[in-house]
Design a protein around this motif. Structure first.
Motif, PDB file in Angstrom:
ATOM      1  N   PHE A  37     -84.252 -16.339 -34.366  1.00  0.00           N
ATOM      2  CA  PHE A  37     -83.744 -17.476 -33.612  1.00  0.00           C
ATOM      3  C   PHE A  37     -82.688 -16.949 -32.645  1.00  0.00           C
ATOM      4  CE2 PHE A  37     -85.314 -21.253 -35.941  1.00  0.00           C
ATOM      5  CZ  PHE A  37     -85.910 -20.621 -37.016  1.00  0.00           C
ATOM      6  N   GLN A  39     -79.234 -18.243 -29.984  1.00  0.00           N
ATOM      7  CA  GLN A  39     -78.311 -19.299 -29.589  1.00  0.00           C
ATOM      8  C   GLN A  39     -77.495 -18.835 -28.396  1.00  0.00           C
ATOM      9  OE1 GLN A  39     -75.762 -20.751 -32.742  1.00  0.00           O
ATOM     10  NE2 GLN A  39     -75.409 -22.678 -31.656  1.00  0.00           N
ATOM     11  N   LYS A  43     -75.394 -24.083 -26.377  1.00  0.00           N
ATOM     12  CA  LYS A  43     -76.735 -24.613 -26.656  1.00  0.00           C
ATOM     13  C   LYS A  43     -77.037 -24.576 -28.144  1.00  0.00           C
ATOM     14  CE  LYS A  43     -78.836 -23.580 -22.183  1.00  0.00           C
ATOM     15  NZ  LYS A  43     -80.003 -22.972 -21.501  1.00  0.00           N
ATOM     16  N   GLU A  44     -78.064 -25.328 -28.529  1.00  0.00           N
ATOM     17  CA  GLU A  44     -78.514 -25.325 -29.904  1.00  0.00           C
ATOM     18  C   GLU A  44     -79.227 -24.006 -30.231  1.00  0.00           C
ATOM     19  OE1 GLU A  44     -76.969 -28.757 -31.082  1.00  0.00           O
ATOM     20  OE2 GLU A  44     -78.508 -27.892 -32.375  1.00  0.00           O
ATOM     21  N   ARG A  45     -79.178 -23.645 -31.509  1.00  0.00           N
ATOM     22  CA  ARG A  45     -79.932 -22.485 -31.945  1.00  0.00           C
ATOM     23  C   ARG A  45     -81.410 -22.824 -31.874  1.00  0.00           C
ATOM     24  NH1 ARG A  45     -77.788 -19.347 -37.182  1.00  0.00           N
ATOM     25  NH2 ARG A  45     -75.911 -19.726 -35.929  1.00  0.00           N
ATOM     26  N   GLU A  46     -82.203 -21.942 -31.276  1.00  0.00           N
ATOM     27  CA  GLU A  46     -83.615 -22.233 -31.069  1.00  0.00           C
ATOM     28  C   GLU A  46     -84.507 -21.127 -31.638  1.00  0.00           C
ATOM     29  OE1 GLU A  46     -84.358 -22.495 -26.856  1.00  0.00           O
ATOM     30  OE2 GLU A  46     -84.212 -20.323 -26.575  1.00  0.00           O
ATOM     31  N   PHE A  47     -85.694 -21.545 -31.999  1.00  0.00           N
ATOM     32  CA  PHE A  47     -86.689 -20.626 -32.536  1.00  0.00           C
ATOM     33  C   PHE A  47     -87.207 -19.699 -31.436  1.00  0.00           C
ATOM     34  CE2 PHE A  47     -90.177 -19.155 -35.034  1.00  0.00           C
ATOM     35  CZ  PHE A  47     -91.272 -19.094 -34.179  1.00  0.00           C
ATOM     36  N   ALA A  61     -92.240 -18.841 -29.568  1.00  0.00           N
ATOM     37  CA  ALA A  61     -91.866 -19.914 -28.654  1.00  0.00           C
ATOM     38  C   ALA A  61     -92.515 -19.640 -27.298  1.00  0.00           C
ATOM     39  CB  ALA A  61     -90.347 -19.976 -28.499  1.00  0.00           C
ATOM     40  N   SER A  63     -91.315 -19.801 -24.469  1.00  0.00           N
ATOM     41  CA  SER A  63     -90.402 -19.119 -23.560  1.00  0.00           C
ATOM     42  C   SER A  63     -90.428 -17.595 -23.700  1.00  0.00           C
ATOM     43  CB  SER A  63     -88.973 -19.625 -23.774  1.00  0.00           C
ATOM     44  OG  SER A  63     -88.574 -19.427 -25.117  1.00  0.00           O
ATOM     45  N   THR A 106     -89.237 -24.802 -38.155  1.00  0.00           N
ATOM     46  CA  THR A 106     -88.142 -25.708 -38.521  1.00  0.00           C
ATOM     47  C   THR A 106     -86.930 -24.913 -38.990  1.00  0.00           C
ATOM     48  OG1 THR A 106     -89.767 -27.342 -39.200  1.00  0.00           O
ATOM     49  CG2 THR A 106     -87.486 -27.691 -39.904  1.00  0.00           C
ATOM     50  N   ARG A 107     -85.879 -24.966 -38.231  1.00  0.00           N
ATOM     51  CA  ARG A 107     -84.700 -24.144 -38.515  1.00  0.00           C
ATOM     52  C   ARG A 107     -84.134 -24.418 -39.903  1.00  0.00           C
ATOM     53  NH1 ARG A 107     -79.998 -25.284 -34.506  1.00  0.00           N
ATOM     54  NH2 ARG A 107     -79.577 -26.945 -35.979  1.00  0.00           N
TER      55      ARG A 107
END
Length: 123
Positions: A37, A39, A43-47, A61, A63, A106-107
């Motif tokens: 993940f 961050q 910003k929010e921590r993202e997968f 992801a 991205s 799902t984090r």
């Protein structure tokens, strides 16, 4: 509980590459998903990516798809994230995480986390 230690972060120019490592210890990982993940500031921590320890299936992801590759070395109990064609928007703290008996993004299902490693991409 799984202990995770990341390494390999640093400063790189846009278009460059880095390889992150995550050394795991504490228990057998055969039924775990291992994830990366990230961050960015504010910003929010993202997968970013995940790999199944048992069968090696992977997910990414959108991205990072096509630029990042997640892999594992069973003998070393280590997960890697090879990052190519890095962009300034990839700048973030990257965290390794472990999820028992789970497969997905799902984090909250990732129970154990490393301390993170900073990746900075300059333009």
């Amino acid at each position: 509980q799984v202990q995770l230690v990341e390494s390999g972060g640093g400063l790189v120019q846009a278009g460059g590459s880095l390889r992150l490592s995550c050394a795991a210890s504490g228990r057998t990982l055969s039924d775990y998903a291992m994830g990366w993940f990230r961050q960015a500031p504010g910003k929010e921590r993202e997968f970013a990516a995940a790999i199944s320890w048992s069968d090696g299936r992977t997910m990414y992801a959108d991205s990072v798809k096509g630029r990042f590759t997640i892999s594992r070395d069973n003998a070393k109990n280590t997960v890697y994230l090879q990052m190519n064609d890095l962009k300034p928007e990839d700048t973030a703290v990257y965290y390794c995480a472990a999820a028992p008996r789970f497969w997905g993004v799902t984090r909250m299902r990732y129970r154990d986390w490393g301390q993170g490693t900073q990746v900075t991409v300059s333009s």
